[in-house]
Structures are given as structure tokens and as C-alpha cells.
Design a protein around this motif. Structure first.
Motif, PDB file in Angstrom:
ATOM      1  N   PHE A 170      -5.508   4.882   0.041  1.00  0.00           N
ATOM      2  CA  PHE A 170      -6.091   6.153  -0.382  1.00  0.00           C
ATOM      3  C   PHE A 170      -7.571   6.193  -0.038  1.00  0.00           C
ATOM      4  O   PHE A 170      -8.308   5.245  -0.307  1.00  0.00           O
ATOM      5  CB  PHE A 170      -5.879   6.361  -1.886  1.00  0.00           C
ATOM      6  N   ARG A 171      -7.996   7.319   0.563  1.00  0.00           N
ATOM      7  CA  ARG A 171      -9.390   7.500   0.944  1.00  0.00           C
ATOM      8  C   ARG A 171      -9.877   8.870   0.488  1.00  0.00           C
ATOM      9  O   ARG A 171      -9.157   9.857   0.607  1.00  0.00           O
ATOM     10  CB  ARG A 171      -9.579   7.362   2.458  1.00  0.00           C
ATOM     11  N   LEU A 172     -11.105   8.905   0.021  1.00  0.00           N
ATOM     12  CA  LEU A 172     -11.712  10.144  -0.463  1.00  0.00           C
ATOM     13  C   LEU A 172     -12.520  10.801   0.639  1.00  0.00           C
ATOM     14  O   LEU A 172     -13.331  10.148   1.304  1.00  0.00           O
ATOM     15  CB  LEU A 172     -12.618   9.832  -1.652  1.00  0.00           C
ATOM     16  N   GLY A 173     -12.330  12.104   0.849  1.00  0.00           N
ATOM     17  CA  GLY A 173     -13.145  12.816   1.832  1.00  0.00           C
ATOM     18  C   GLY A 173     -12.444  14.021   2.410  1.00  0.00           C
ATOM     19  O   GLY A 173     -11.283  14.305   2.101  1.00  0.00           O
ATOM     20  N   LEU A 179     -11.350   9.027   8.311  1.00  0.00           N
ATOM     21  CA  LEU A 179     -10.560   8.224   9.260  1.00  0.00           C
ATOM     22  C   LEU A 179     -11.423   7.248  10.040  1.00  0.00           C
ATOM     23  O   LEU A 179     -10.891   6.329  10.687  1.00  0.00           O
ATOM     24  CB  LEU A 179      -9.807   9.143  10.221  1.00  0.00           C
ATOM     25  N   ALA A 180     -12.750   7.447  10.011  1.00  0.00           N
ATOM     26  CA  ALA A 180     -13.697   6.551  10.698  1.00  0.00           C
ATOM     27  C   ALA A 180     -13.314   6.433  12.168  1.00  0.00           C
ATOM     28  O   ALA A 180     -13.149   7.430  12.849  1.00  0.00           O
ATOM     29  CB  ALA A 180     -13.731   5.204   9.999  1.00  0.00           C
ATOM     30  N   ASP A 181     -13.137   5.203  12.649  1.00  0.00           N
ATOM     31  CA  ASP A 181     -12.774   4.985  14.053  1.00  0.00           C
ATOM     32  C   ASP A 181     -11.288   4.676  14.222  1.00  0.00           C
ATOM     33  O   ASP A 181     -10.865   4.239  15.299  1.00  0.00           O
ATOM     34  CB  ASP A 181     -13.600   3.829  14.634  1.00  0.00           C
ATOM     35  N   ASP A 182     -10.496   4.893  13.189  1.00  0.00           N
ATOM     36  CA  ASP A 182      -9.071   4.551  13.230  1.00  0.00           C
ATOM     37  C   ASP A 182      -8.287   5.557  14.070  1.00  0.00           C
ATOM     38  O   ASP A 182      -8.655   6.733  14.176  1.00  0.00           O
ATOM     39  CB  ASP A 182      -8.486   4.535  11.819  1.00  0.00           C
ATOM     40  N   THR A 183      -7.191   5.091  14.633  1.00  0.00           N
ATOM     41  CA  THR A 183      -6.268   5.964  15.353  1.00  0.00           C
ATOM     42  C   THR A 183      -4.875   5.835  14.743  1.00  0.00           C
ATOM     43  O   THR A 183      -4.535   4.816  14.131  1.00  0.00           O
ATOM     44  CB  THR A 183      -6.206   5.626  16.851  1.00  0.00           C
ATOM     45  N   PHE A 184      -4.053   6.869  14.950  1.00  0.00           N
ATOM     46  CA  PHE A 184      -2.776   6.959  14.253  1.00  0.00           C
ATOM     47  C   PHE A 184      -1.676   7.456  15.182  1.00  0.00           C
ATOM     48  O   PHE A 184      -1.930   8.171  16.143  1.00  0.00           O
ATOM     49  CB  PHE A 184      -2.906   7.916  13.059  1.00  0.00           C
ATOM     50  N   ARG A 227     -10.538  20.118  15.203  1.00  0.00           N
ATOM     51  CA  ARG A 227     -11.805  19.747  15.826  1.00  0.00           C
ATOM     52  C   ARG A 227     -11.889  18.234  16.065  1.00  0.00           C
ATOM     53  O   ARG A 227     -12.481  17.782  17.045  1.00  0.00           O
ATOM     54  CB  ARG A 227     -12.964  20.198  14.936  1.00  0.00           C
ATOM     55  N   ASP A 228     -11.269  17.449  15.174  1.00  0.00           N
ATOM     56  CA  ASP A 228     -11.419  15.992  15.244  1.00  0.00           C
ATOM     57  C   ASP A 228     -10.116  15.222  15.401  1.00  0.00           C
ATOM     58  O   ASP A 228     -10.139  14.026  15.693  1.00  0.00           O
ATOM     59  CB  ASP A 228     -12.129  15.475  13.979  1.00  0.00           C
ATOM     60  N   ALA A 229      -8.979  15.882  15.181  1.00  0.00           N
ATOM     61  CA  ALA A 229      -7.720  15.139  15.107  1.00  0.00           C
ATOM     62  C   ALA A 229      -7.384  14.388  16.382  1.00  0.00           C
ATOM     63  O   ALA A 229      -6.933  13.233  16.335  1.00  0.00           O
ATOM     64  CB  ALA A 229      -6.583  16.087  14.741  1.00  0.00           C
ATOM     65  N   ALA A 230      -7.591  15.005  17.540  1.00  0.00           N
ATOM     66  CA  ALA A 230      -7.198  14.363  18.799  1.00  0.00           C
ATOM     67  C   ALA A 230      -7.885  13.019  18.990  1.00  0.00           C
ATOM     68  O   ALA A 230      -7.287  12.077  19.532  1.00  0.00           O
ATOM     69  CB  ALA A 230      -7.490  15.287  19.975  1.00  0.00           C
ATOM     70  N   SER A 231      -9.128  12.912  18.543  1.00  0.00           N
ATOM     71  CA  SER A 231      -9.851  11.653  18.712  1.00  0.00           C
ATOM     72  C   SER A 231      -9.320  10.556  17.804  1.00  0.00           C
ATOM     73  O   SER A 231      -9.655   9.385  17.973  1.00  0.00           O
ATOM     74  CB  SER A 231     -11.348  11.860  18.443  1.00  0.00           C
TER      75      SER A 231
END
Length: 281
Positions: A170-173, A179-184, A227-231
Motif C-alpha cells: 500500500f502506498r499513499l499518493g 510508483l517512483a521508478d517502478d514498472t508494471f 500523462r504518466d502511465a506509459a512510463s
């Protein structure tokens, strides 16, 4: 609160069913609220219909019934809502999970292999419905559940603990920021998508506005996610977003602008456009 006098359970239920039906509600609501009040099952109510309902639970039941007839959601009164294969705790800090969101879970699971570890992010997790359903069905997945509400995250944590799911973080934000530098392999979200001023908001007045509305056209949150999901998607990773049934074309255009490929929209059981997805090339 309506006055209460001692009566048998079957008599109380008969009158309560009539009241909720006159209010345009399902008669089952009367039974579910009484079962919740007594800490019993609906079948217990039928088996004990000739028992007299004591004064104290009768007063509590009358209060619950008045609140339900006034429009308060059943899920907030009982603190529980069924989703996927389980029951979740819900509070007024979380959106009430809807059956149509199970479509998003089904689509995400179809994209996730069973035979290897995968990473999944659920943006705006609320009660944890999406994150926990995926974690339940994919034990080898590491699921990151994100919400901007501290209170909502606590509800999601409690639900994960109750379901004994240990593969959820669990992460707040806000949206992709945590997600920081993580990829999924999959990013999923049921964000707010109702336009400010929409007439339907009156029917949803008990639910948190932050989980419902998103700008003049209802798409601000989806824009922020795209705006940010692809990265944050691994190659071949997919984004799944739930939206309003009249927003499909606009959401697909936003997915195209984000340079996701294989963009398509899936229909819910009522044949309405409900979930749009796209894949990172």
C-alpha cells in the motif's frame, strides 16, 4: 425515528418490507438490515419469525431503516459489500464497489500470466476491491495499491488482512506519483469520472466526492493517469481504466494520444462501453 413497539420478527419484517418498497427500494434491504442489526443470517430470521424482537435491537433497526429510506446506501449501513469472490469492509471514506468494476478485473487477469511473477498497480484503490481481487487470483503477483486518502488505505489494508493476502503493498499518493521508478505488467484504475454538476451526483451524495467527480467533463483524473502511465508500464504492459458509458470515444482518443497501441473498449453486461485498455509497445 419511527416509533417501535414489541412485535414478532415476521411482523416487523412485513412492515419494514412494505416501507422500503414504497420508498422504491428492494424488499431484501429490510431483511439485510435486520440480519445485520441482530448479527444473524437471513435464514435465521425466517426460522425465528415467531420470536419477539427485543426493544433495544428494535430501536436500532428502526434507526437503520429510517436512514436507508432517506437514501443512505445499504453498504454504509452494514459496513459490508460483496465484490468478486468475497465481502469487503466499506466506509464513507471509500467508494462502494460496483458489479461493473468486475469487468476491469476480468480484463486485467486475462492479460496476466499465471505461471510467473508479475507486477500490478491499482490507482485509487479505495476499499482495495481491484487490487485484492487481482492479488487473490494471481498469488505470484506483487500488487501495489495506491490512494490519496489515508482513511481509504486503512480500509484497504484491513480488507487485505481479513482475506490473508500478503502480496499487496500500500502506498499513499495521487495516481502515478507513488510508483517512483517502478514498472508494471498491468496498471488498473477505476478513477472518478463524473462531471462536476452532473445531476446523478444527488443520488451518490453519501459517497466521497473525490472518488466520483473529476473536472468539467469528468476526465481530469484519466488525463492525469495517462500523462504518466506509459512510463510505468513494462514493454507489453497494459493499462485498464474504467469510465462512464458515454466517454468511450474520448477516452480512446486520450489513450491514442498517450501512444498506447491496441486501444479498445470493452462493454459491460448491459452492452455499455465501460473499460478502455491500451498496451505499451
Amino acid at each position: 425515528m419511527s416509533p417501535v413497539s414489541p412485535a414478532r420478527i415476521d411482523e416487523v419484517l412485513r412492515d419494514a418490507r412494505a416501507r422500503v418498497v414504497r420508498a422504491g427500494l428492494e424488499h431484501a434491504d429490510a431483511e439485510l438490515l435486520l440480519a445485520h442489526t441482530l448479527g444473524k443470517s437471513r435464514s435465521w430470521l425466517y426460522a425465528h419469525g415467531e420470536d419477539v424482537l427485543p426493544d433495544e435491537p428494535a430501536q436500532r433497526y428502526a434507526a437503520f431503516l429510517d436512514r436507508r429510506i432517506a437514501g443512505e446506501p445499504l453498504a454504509y449501513l452494514t459496513g459490508r459489500k460483496g465484490f468478486w469472490r468475497f465481502e469487503l469492509n466499506v466506509t464513507p471514506d471509500t467508494l462502494i464497489p460496483r458489479p461493473e468494476t468486475e469487468l476491469l478485473v476480468e480484463l486485467a487477469l486475462a492479460h496476466l500470466p499465471r505461471d510467473r511473477p508479475v507486477r500490478v498497480a491499482d490507482l485509487g484503490t479505495g476499499s482495495g476491491a481491484i487490487a485484492l481481487a487481482i492479488a487473490y487470483e494471481r498469488p505470484r503477483a506483487h500488487v501495489v495499491a495506491i490512494d490519496a486518502s489515508v482513511a481509504a488505505l486503512e480500509v484497504a489494508r484491513e480488507n487485505a488482512k481479513a482475506l490473508r493476502l500478503t502480496n499487496v503493498e500500500f502506498r499513499l499518493g495521487d495516481w502515478c506519483a507513488p510508483l517512483a521508478d517502478d514498472t508494471f505488467d498491468v496498471i488498473a484504475s477505476n478513477p472518478p469520472y463524473i462531471a462536476l454538476g452532473d445531476l446523478h451526483l444527488e443520488d451518490l451524495r453519501y459517497e466521497p466526492a473525490s472518488a466520483l467527480t473529476s473536472g468539467h467533463d469528468g476526465l481530469d483524473a484519466i488525463r492525469a493517469i495517462l500523462r504518466d502511465a506509459a512510463s510505468h508500464l513494462a514493454p507489453g504492459g497494459a493499462l485498464f481504466v474504467e469510465h462512464g458509458y458515454r466517454q468511450g470515444a474520448k477516452v480512446r482518443a486520450l489513450f491514442d494520444a498517450a501512444r498506447l497501441r491496441d486501444v479498445e473498449t470493452a462493454n459491460d453486461v448491459e452492452k455499455r462501453e465501460r473499460v478502455t485498455s491500451g498496451v505499451k509497445g
